[in-house]
Design an enzyme around this catalytic site. Sequence first.
Site, PDB file in Angstrom:
ATOM      1  CG  HIS A  18      -2.941  -2.327  -3.478  1.00  0.00           C
ATOM      2  ND1 HIS A  18      -2.053  -1.634  -4.425  1.00  0.00           N
ATOM      3  CD2 HIS A  18      -2.644  -3.734  -3.757  1.00  0.00           C
ATOM      4  CE1 HIS A  18      -1.547  -2.629  -5.067  1.00  0.00           C
ATOM      5  NE2 HIS A  18      -1.791  -3.846  -4.532  1.00  0.00           N
ATOM      6  CD  GLU A  45      -2.279  -6.018  -0.720  1.00  0.00           C
ATOM      7  OE1 GLU A  45      -1.784  -7.149  -1.151  1.00  0.00           O
ATOM      8  OE2 GLU A  45      -1.781  -4.845  -0.753  1.00  0.00           O
ATOM      9  CG  ASP A  47       1.963  -6.816  -0.615  1.00  0.00           C
ATOM     10  OD1 ASP A  47       0.984  -7.617  -0.508  1.00  0.00           O
ATOM     11  OD2 ASP A  47       2.396  -5.835  -1.435  1.00  0.00           O
ATOM     12  CG  HIS A  60       4.678  -4.755  -3.863  1.00  0.00           C
ATOM     13  ND1 HIS A  60       5.440  -4.572  -4.617  1.00  0.00           N
ATOM     14  CD2 HIS A  60       3.684  -5.657  -4.402  1.00  0.00           C
ATOM     15  CE1 HIS A  60       5.060  -5.074  -6.001  1.00  0.00           C
ATOM     16  NE2 HIS A  60       3.854  -5.638  -5.713  1.00  0.00           N
TER      17      HIS A  60
END
Length: 263
Positions: A18, A45, A47, A60
């Site tokens: 993440h 991951e 964003d 993010h």
Amino acid sequence: IKNETTLMNLNKFLIIAHRGASVQAPEHTMAAYRLAKEQEADYLEVDVQMSKDGVLVSLHDLTVDRTTDGSGIVSEMTLPEIKRLDAGSWFNQKFPDMAKEEYVGQKIPTLQEIIDEFGETVNYYIETKKPEQNEGIEDELFELLEQNNLLDERLPEGKVVIQSFSEESLKRMRTFDSTIPLVKLERDPVTGPDARKRMQEISEYAVGIGTYFEKIDEEYIKTAKELGLLVHLYTVNSAEIAEKWKAIGAHGIFTDNITGVGH
Ligand code: G3P
Ligand code: CA
């Protein structure tokens, strides 16, 4: 990171890094992604948002305020403005135990830079962030993935996964590519008697659901499994919680703490 893709292997419990290895390094920086690869996460991951001048960048928050030394709304800043920022020093100040000199001066990476660095050696779990404020983000993302040969049929299924809270955004990605796996993020997952109906809707376009582990129960996983849907849970940072959901049958977790969840 293992090169064989394991996305649709229902017996595999995926470790999704993440924002990178974001407990030990500043989130969404190259340092955090390098560490996640070293720690053999199954996915990075990322964003993704679009700068004012149309470049996909990895961040993010909708503003740069929390994770850089600057301020402003990402979609209202040009890439040169974004690149001037230090995206690592905040981490050293906030987490002195984890601080490292090399984090000072880390930059907000573009998605292209991340792909340039890791190529096909990792798997990517990319989120279209706030597509309603980033018109055309799916078009840019598809083009970039295609230019980098990341949608090639020769690659294992799930080399790239696209996730979004926006159904519209996922469906737009689907118009560009008929096979790329899509994961619907659910902020408020529907549980109880209506869960199945909601999951059936999702299964029409997505292979899975990403949601909060605190908001679901064992029954939710069971229903998803019956419908052949994957469930990836966020954000799981302890081994105890990871083990619990693995035993229940979830298909993976988003974690900031790859080594801490027993991987
Ligand atoms: O993408 C899974 C999870 O990261 C969704 O929440 O806000 O951390 O992007 P967020
Ligand atoms: Ca995310």
